[in-house]
Scaffold this active site. Sequence first.
Site, PDB file in Angstrom:
ATOM      1  N   CYS A   1       0.852  -1.191   0.000  1.00 15.46           N
ATOM      2  CA  CYS A   1       0.000   0.000   0.000  1.00 15.46           C
ATOM      3  C   CYS A   1       0.883   1.235   0.000  1.00 15.46           C
ATOM      4  O   CYS A   1       1.832   1.343   0.784  1.00 15.46           O
ATOM      5  CB  CYS A   1      -0.909   0.005   1.225  1.00 15.46           C
ATOM      6  SG  CYS A   1      -2.001   1.449   1.309  1.00 15.46           S
TER       7      CYS A   1
ATOM      8  N   CYS B   1     -14.095  19.735   6.226  1.00 11.29           N
ATOM      9  CA  CYS B   1     -13.703  18.628   5.347  1.00 11.29           C
ATOM     10  C   CYS B   1     -14.787  18.347   4.313  1.00 11.29           C
ATOM     11  O   CYS B   1     -14.696  17.379   3.562  1.00 11.29           O
ATOM     12  CB  CYS B   1     -13.414  17.368   6.165  1.00 11.29           C
ATOM     13  SG  CYS B   1     -14.818  16.770   7.137  1.00 11.29           S
TER      14      CYS B   1
END
Length: 465
Positions: free
Chosen positions: A174, A423
């Site tokens: 990852c 956000c």
Amino acid sequence: MSKSNKYEYVEITDFAAEGKCIFKSEDGVIFVEGNVAPGDIVDLQVVRTKKKLKEAIVTKIHSQSALRTEPYCEHFGVCGGCKWQHIGYEHQLRFKRQQVVDHFERIGKIRNVEINEIIAAPKTEYYRNKLEFTFSNWRWLTKEQLDSGQPFAKTALGFHVPKRFDKIFTVDHCHLQPDPSNAIRNSLHHFSEEKGYPYYDVRFNVGVMRNVIIRTANSGDVMVIVQFGEQNDEIIAEVMAFLHQNHPEITSLNYIVNLKGNDSYQDQEVIYYAGDKVIRETMEDLTFLVGPKSFYQTNSEQAYKLFSVARDYAQLTGNESVYDLYTGTGTIANFVARSAKKVVGVEYVEAAVQDARINSELNGITNTSFFAGDMRAIMNESFLHTHGRPDVIITDPPRAGMDVPVIETILKAAPDRVVYVSCNTATQARDLALMADDYEVTRVQPVDMFPNTHHVENVALLVRK
């Protein structure tokens, strides 16, 4: 549009919300998901129609957009994260800023303020400090893996396949979290497979190996929390001993026995095994203790830039009373405290407030106070009378934005300035519209916290009229 709901050799027009793209057809706007970019010439198949909304998938790409770049991750297209790897970073930034502009103009009716150029992330890979990986006995195999004819284990440790709650694909590497995240995950996976430990079955809520959380800090600290789905003392002891002996880089090793039907662990007991009980994040000359259940911004480097913008917008001289709403573990509150007369933090979660107090004490900050409870209940006239009306309010709500009663209380408190950190610019613009009679938006600064995704953080300064 044909009866088959197909379009051939059409050009993808633009980006849309939530990371999708659009094709503007004679039948209206069609939203397109998947590995697609504006400028692609494609064939589409409509898969869903809701009132005036149509959604489609790409069945063939005839030519690729100039906005494209080569994805770097072997899991791209299967994984639900980093969905914009195929889009050049400079184009990602352009759209994210445009998303802020669109939301402010369309939802907030705010057209008289300049939206600054977005603050880019210096790292587009290995920028996260926290990841969660899931064990499963229902491994997802790609078409290439199936076509290879090779045998594959049925067990997996990795991420959920998008829109499949029961399928996990094995992550080999990852690109989101720095070392030693990949090494720890792969080592634990191989050890558990070799030992034949039962991996979790989400459909029947059985299996010992359930989940692993890895947190890395800019101090070099590493925290690992293993979730077990059953109370199997022998396996738990072997797994924890393996991690402790083979990964000395882990500075905080913990585990949870979670018998619930979901992986959430805020209501579960975290059992300390070895090392320290916390890891440490640093920001300027401040140190923040991060425990297994603590919230901390997942991109430490960009969080510093985000909070620096908020502090700059607050225009503190040392004489101001500041309220920090949705303060969490008090990161912003402690970050601005030395520039203010006093800071009052308000947060829903009691455990987070305890972390905020500890972080103040750790850094020798004595002018902060923190309170836990429902924001709508706490932020009333009595609270304002007791703690004094704020000169500045900093608010950093969750994606859903602020509740109307909280907005009403802010308006009653009538601070000179409100710094709104968000956000989700759609709910931010909605909230700003509700405050427009009393406050003018004078500065706006987008910040890219999550490269290769459509998400964007944004800071807005409101000045009382």
